[in-house]
Design a protein around this motif. Structure first.
Motif, PDB file in Angstrom:
ATOM      1  N   UNK A  24      64.357  44.627  11.907  1.00 59.18           N
ATOM      2  CA  UNK A  24      65.539  45.339  12.382  1.00 59.18           C
ATOM      3  C   UNK A  24      65.845  44.936  13.815  1.00 59.18           C
ATOM      4  N   UNK A  25      67.067  45.245  14.248  1.00 61.77           N
ATOM      5  CA  UNK A  25      67.470  44.907  15.606  1.00 61.77           C
ATOM      6  C   UNK A  25      66.567  45.584  16.637  1.00 61.77           C
ATOM      7  N   UNK A  26      66.194  46.823  16.388  1.00 61.31           N
ATOM      8  CA  UNK A  26      65.343  47.534  17.339  1.00 61.31           C
ATOM      9  C   UNK A  26      63.960  46.910  17.436  1.00 61.31           C
ATOM     10  N   UNK A  27      63.450  46.438  16.302  1.00 57.75           N
ATOM     11  CA  UNK A  27      62.134  45.809  16.351  1.00 57.75           C
ATOM     12  C   UNK A  27      62.205  44.464  17.053  1.00 57.75           C
ATOM     13  N   UNK A  60      72.179  27.635  12.340  1.00 58.19           N
ATOM     14  CA  UNK A  60      70.908  28.264  11.972  1.00 58.19           C
ATOM     15  C   UNK A  60      71.201  29.437  11.044  1.00 58.19           C
ATOM     16  N   UNK A  61      70.710  29.397   9.817  1.00 60.98           N
ATOM     17  CA  UNK A  61      71.073  30.417   8.827  1.00 60.98           C
ATOM     18  C   UNK A  61      70.301  31.722   9.010  1.00 60.98           C
ATOM     19  N   UNK A  62      70.996  32.785   9.362  1.00 59.92           N
ATOM     20  CA  UNK A  62      70.383  34.110   9.463  1.00 59.92           C
ATOM     21  C   UNK A  62      70.510  34.811   8.118  1.00 59.92           C
ATOM     22  N   UNK A  63      69.387  35.295   7.616  1.00 62.17           N
ATOM     23  CA  UNK A  63      69.378  36.021   6.357  1.00 62.17           C
ATOM     24  C   UNK A  63      69.300  37.514   6.645  1.00 62.17           C
ATOM     25  N   UNK A  64      70.222  38.281   6.090  1.00 56.70           N
ATOM     26  CA  UNK A  64      70.277  39.727   6.296  1.00 56.70           C
ATOM     27  C   UNK A  64      69.766  40.415   5.027  1.00 56.70           C
ATOM     28  N   UNK A  65      68.860  41.389   5.194  1.00 60.15           N
ATOM     29  CA  UNK A  65      68.335  42.082   4.022  1.00 60.15           C
ATOM     30  C   UNK A  65      67.415  43.214   4.417  1.00 60.15           C
ATOM     31  N   UNK A  66      66.805  43.834   3.405  1.00 59.88           N
ATOM     32  CA  UNK A  66      65.875  44.944   3.615  1.00 59.88           C
ATOM     33  C   UNK A  66      64.576  44.656   2.888  1.00 59.88           C
ATOM     34  N   UNK A  67      63.491  45.157   3.427  1.00 62.92           N
ATOM     35  CA  UNK A  67      62.177  44.863   2.867  1.00 62.92           C
ATOM     36  C   UNK A  67      61.881  45.657   1.600  1.00 62.92           C
ATOM     37  N   UNK A  68      62.487  46.828   1.450  1.00 62.34           N
ATOM     38  CA  UNK A  68      62.258  47.647   0.262  1.00 62.34           C
ATOM     39  C   UNK A  68      63.465  48.544   0.035  1.00 62.34           C
ATOM     40  N   UNK A  69      63.456  49.196  -1.098  1.00 67.15           N
ATOM     41  CA  UNK A  69      64.567  50.087  -1.424  1.00 67.15           C
ATOM     42  C   UNK A  69      64.574  51.336  -0.544  1.00 67.15           C
ATOM     43  N   UNK A  70      63.475  51.587   0.142  1.00 64.38           N
ATOM     44  CA  UNK A  70      63.397  52.770   0.991  1.00 64.38           C
ATOM     45  C   UNK A  70      63.939  52.524   2.391  1.00 64.38           C
ATOM     46  N   UNK A  71      64.164  51.271   2.758  1.00 66.90           N
ATOM     47  CA  UNK A  71      64.715  50.981   4.080  1.00 66.90           C
ATOM     48  C   UNK A  71      66.185  51.362   4.131  1.00 66.90           C
ATOM     49  N   UNK A  72      66.600  51.893   5.256  1.00 64.63           N
ATOM     50  CA  UNK A  72      67.989  52.322   5.426  1.00 64.63           C
ATOM     51  C   UNK A  72      68.779  51.444   6.384  1.00 64.63           C
ATOM     52  N   UNK A  73      68.084  50.525   7.053  1.00 61.38           N
ATOM     53  CA  UNK A  73      68.737  49.672   8.047  1.00 61.38           C
ATOM     54  C   UNK A  73      68.469  48.208   7.703  1.00 61.38           C
ATOM     55  N   UNK A  74      69.508  47.397   7.831  1.00 65.56           N
ATOM     56  CA  UNK A  74      69.356  45.969   7.565  1.00 65.56           C
ATOM     57  C   UNK A  74      68.463  45.312   8.614  1.00 65.56           C
ATOM     58  N   UNK A  75      67.777  44.269   8.162  1.00 66.08           N
ATOM     59  CA  UNK A  75      66.964  43.467   9.068  1.00 66.08           C
ATOM     60  C   UNK A  75      67.359  42.003   8.966  1.00 66.08           C
ATOM     61  N   UNK A  76      66.694  41.166   9.766  1.00 71.62           N
ATOM     62  CA  UNK A  76      67.057  39.752   9.849  1.00 71.62           C
ATOM     63  C   UNK A  76      65.806  38.891   9.769  1.00 71.62           C
ATOM     64  N   UNK A  77      65.988  37.708   9.218  1.00 68.40           N
ATOM     65  CA  UNK A  77      64.963  36.684   9.237  1.00 68.40           C
ATOM     66  C   UNK A  77      65.635  35.344   8.964  1.00 68.40           C
ATOM     67  N   UNK A  78      64.876  34.262   9.145  1.00 67.17           N
ATOM     68  CA  UNK A  78      65.368  32.916   8.836  1.00 67.17           C
ATOM     69  C   UNK A  78      64.491  32.363   7.728  1.00 67.17           C
ATOM     70  N   UNK A 118      54.959  34.547  19.465  1.00 68.27           N
ATOM     71  CA  UNK A 118      54.147  34.704  18.259  1.00 68.27           C
ATOM     72  C   UNK A 118      53.040  35.727  18.474  1.00 68.27           C
ATOM     73  N   UNK A 119      52.452  35.739  19.668  1.00 69.29           N
ATOM     74  CA  UNK A 119      51.432  36.739  19.954  1.00 69.29           C
ATOM     75  C   UNK A 119      52.012  38.143  19.893  1.00 69.29           C
ATOM     76  N   UNK A 120      53.238  38.319  20.415  1.00 64.57           N
ATOM     77  CA  UNK A 120      53.878  39.630  20.352  1.00 64.57           C
ATOM     78  C   UNK A 120      54.163  40.032  18.914  1.00 64.57           C
ATOM     79  N   UNK A 121      54.533  39.061  18.089  1.00 65.50           N
ATOM     80  CA  UNK A 121      54.776  39.367  16.678  1.00 65.50           C
ATOM     81  C   UNK A 121      53.520  39.930  16.033  1.00 65.50           C
TER      82      UNK A 121
END
Length: 326
Positions: A24-27, A60-78, A118-121
């Motif tokens: 998510x954007x906040x994370x 650079x292709x940004x993929x928008x989605x959610x990790x599970x059906x319980x998530x309420x906010x979209x997240x991002x990954x490549x 990467x260490x912060x991740x």
């Protein structure tokens, strides 16, 4: 684009490429260096939206989605499958330009922020794909200790001074220059700039710089000349092939350092720190370029003469000891 924003975008790409989750954007705000500087939530979201737009414009292709059906906010990954390049064919001059550019990636100055991201991740509990950095971080090394300080001085336009070892005759001199840039030519790194001692442009091979590179001015102390081709300057005025050899005297531990013994002549015996050994002589065209090779034999070899080579080998030993301590 500012340096700070460029670093933030690189960290963002590494963050989204290295995770198997949608973040998510906040994370992302908590993980990626640079976003914490936003003074408010609105400022962060405006910054993040601009960065997403910039990445998409760069292809650079940004993929928008959610990790599970319980998530309420979209997240991002490549997704790596979308990010990786297919096979491409380059002309010889294009391949040379790409090879030169990627040489910078293995320097601590340009990879430190990436590894920090990467260490912060991992610290944040994100599932990190360890192979991801290899996609954006080609492994070409810049081993000269002077590389980092000189690159920083070029970027800040600061005057520097350093001890420089000439090959013929073998001597050590202090140089003071206004560094215009660093370039690679025929497998060696050079710094090009205005030599204040000679009052003329000069280039210096980094492997011949002995000891610490010291800044002696504030940032912005000079301006680089316009339309100067650093690579052509090095190609035109760089090191000439040596025409004579230098005699190097070494101490070799008894029965060791076979690689050096094959090229050397034994001229005597000597005991150092209670260890018996042989004194040998070796003819070298460029003693400075052999410092790393000699240092690789560790305590089995000691340089007796010339003094500048002894100091250079010691610099290699100190550098290695520092890395192992970390």
């Amino acid at each position: 684009m500012s340096v700070a924003r460029a670093e933030r975008l690189v960290n963002l790409v590494l963050c989204l490429l290295s995770t198997r989750q949608h973040l998510t954007a906040e994370r992302i705000r908590a993980i990626v260096p640079g976003y914490a500087d936003a003074p408010s939530d609105d400022a962060f979201f405006r910054m993040f939206e601009r960065d997403k737009t910039e990445l998409r414009e760069l292809g650079i292709p940004l993929e928008v989605g959610r990790n599970s059906a319980f998530d309420t906010i979209d997240g991002y990954r490549i997704a790596r499958r979308d990010y990786e390049l297919g096979e491409i064919d380059l002309e010889p001059d294009e391949a040379a330009a790409v090879a030169l550019a990627v040489r910078l990636w293995d320097s601590p100055e340009l990879t430190g922020a990436a590894h920090g991201a990467l260490l912060k991740l991992r610290a944040a509990g994100v599932d990190v794909d360890d192979a991801a950095p290899s996609i954006v971080e080609p492994k070409v090394r810049t081993t000269e200790p002077a590389f980092g300080p000189l690159l920083a001085a070029v970027q800040a336009a600061q005057v520097v001074t350093f001890d420089y070892r000439r090959p013929t005759p073998t001597e050590l001199r202090t140089r003071t220059i206004e560094p215009w840039g660093v370039v690679s030519w025929r497998g060696r790194w050079y710094v090009v700039g205005h030599d204040r001692d000679r009052e003329a442009p000069r280039c210096f091979r980094m492997s011949r710089i002995v000891g610490e590179v010291r800044t002696i001015s504030r940032p912005g102390a000079f301006r680089r000349p316009e339309r100067v081709d650093l690579l052509q300057f090095v190609a035109r005025t760089g090191d000439e092939p040596p025409t004579q050899t230098t005699t190097v005297r070494l101490w070799l531990a008894r029965g060791r350092a076979a690689g050096l013994r094959r090229r050397a002549t034994v001229v005597g015996e000597q005991v150092i720190d209670g260890e018996p050994g042989d004194v040998v002589e070796l003819q070298l065209y460029n003693p400075d370029s052999a410092a790393g090779w000699i240092a690789g034999f560790g305590p089995d070899v000691a340089v007796l003469d010339p003094e500048v080579l002894r100091k250079s080998v010691r610099e290699h030993h100190v550098a290695v000891a520092g890395k192992e301590a970390v």
